[in-house]
Design an enzyme around this catalytic site. Sequence first.
Site, PDB file in Angstrom:
ATOM      1  N   GLU A 300     -27.661  33.950  14.725  1.00 15.37           N
ATOM      2  CA  GLU A 300     -28.047  32.785  14.202  1.00 15.37           C
ATOM      3  C   GLU A 300     -27.471  32.572  13.323  1.00 15.37           C
ATOM      4  OE1 GLU A 300     -31.654  31.099  15.387  1.00 15.37           O
ATOM      5  OE2 GLU A 300     -31.623  31.141  17.429  1.00 15.37           O
ATOM      6  N   GLU A 392     -29.668  32.498  23.957  1.00 17.29           N
ATOM      7  CA  GLU A 392     -31.531  32.393  23.367  1.00 17.29           C
ATOM      8  C   GLU A 392     -32.075  30.634  23.961  1.00 17.29           C
ATOM      9  OE1 GLU A 392     -32.410  34.282  19.663  1.00 17.29           O
ATOM     10  OE2 GLU A 392     -33.904  32.692  19.000  1.00 17.29           O
TER      11      GLU A 392
END
Length: 473
Positions: A300, A392
């Site tokens: 991320e 995710e």
Amino acid sequence: MGKRIRVAALLSAALLATTGVGAIAATSAQAAAGCKVEYTVTNQWNDGFGANVVLTNLGDDVNGWTVGWTFPSGQKVTNLWNGTLTQSGSTVSVKDAGWNASVRKGGTASFGFNGSWSGANAVPTQFTVNGTACTGSTTSTPTPTQTSTPTPTTTTPPPPTGTTPLAINGQLHVCGVNLCNQYNKPIQLRGVSTHGLQWFPSCYNTSSLDTLANDWKADVLRIAMYVNEDGYTTNPAAFTAKVNDLVDQAEARGMYAIIDFHTLTPGDPNVNLDNAKTFFKNVATRNASKKNVIYEIANEPNGVSWDQIRTYANQVIPVVRAADSDAVVIVGTRGWSSLGVSNGSSSAEIVANPIAFSNIMYTFHFYAASHTDTYRNEVRNAASKLPLFVTEWGTTSATGGGTVDIASSTAWLDLLDSLKISHVNWTYSDADESSAAFKPGTCSGSNYGTSQLSQSGQFVRSRIMTADSFPTS
């Protein structure tokens, strides 16, 4: 994703000239099979373009390469990565960057660049490698039964011999905007992610992984290896070994494994560039022969631009490719892998300036209670232009806690199913948070059955265990 133009040339003994570090003897050069150069225009705009060049060694191992060509229409390289550039007029020479100098037989080396152009953006059709010119063939003198240009052959994989996701689909690749199997058919993988291996090691044992494969019928396990936060940097060897063990465990159960270099804090993946190169060189070399491995190179990214993410990706992907040339690589996106939406941007910046390698997908993450229609609309828009993989997602808020939002989770999964976008749920753990699949304390025992599932775990299991659609013809 922009206009794509590709030209491939076979170079007779091109990698085998006696130049560069560790040059090979002339006798070896005469006996070697040569190499292949693929030049791909990945994107074009008003006065510029992006391109990628992939060098495949079909001969003996080499250490040191230089690729040369002449632009046919006045193009000029303006920015190059993974090599050293020399350009005089329309004549271009790109030398290896040192770390990617060694190319084993069957291996690849690649570099990319942005360029400017005026008039037609014609592609070069002749290349040299280490000063040896392209001849268009890897055979020297045709026999009477041969032609100078061999007829390409295609091999259709045999029917699967097993029933697991891995047995049916085999080596995956990207085709268009889809993840495709060995039969070149678009597929969708559904599975779960571990939590941090440093915090929940007891959750990933024989019993829990058997439950995941046999009861949940998961297709893929994402191995979330935190880089910081008491993760990889504290003991690189131990964490690398744990990742490799879980890759083996997934393979033994017929599941795919996503090796996740879980960058979160700091959000700039370039901070851990050297660690990433070391880690991916090790795991890609060790797992190169496996068909179940997918590489996620930055979890991320946050607080950085897409250009900064591209800079990182353009240095890490060649490390993977040097060892494992055909694996799928997933690249994180801006704004905590939101395609930029969480930073007020959109996927348009990626479409305009994509990663210039093949078999690339882009990460999207969502948490159902926090990310709703605006994010879903962006995925709908991006899915027709970019290969997406939701590595995710959670049923709760982005904190991992709070109310389990079944309605939004259902809307998300229905959308992903309709677009054939693969997804992985956070998390297959007993963390004390509502996004975890198991009730707290589960991993200290041996029972991973439905009585141990949280509300989120019950919902996620019900969506993963429904029958897969893995076409083979």
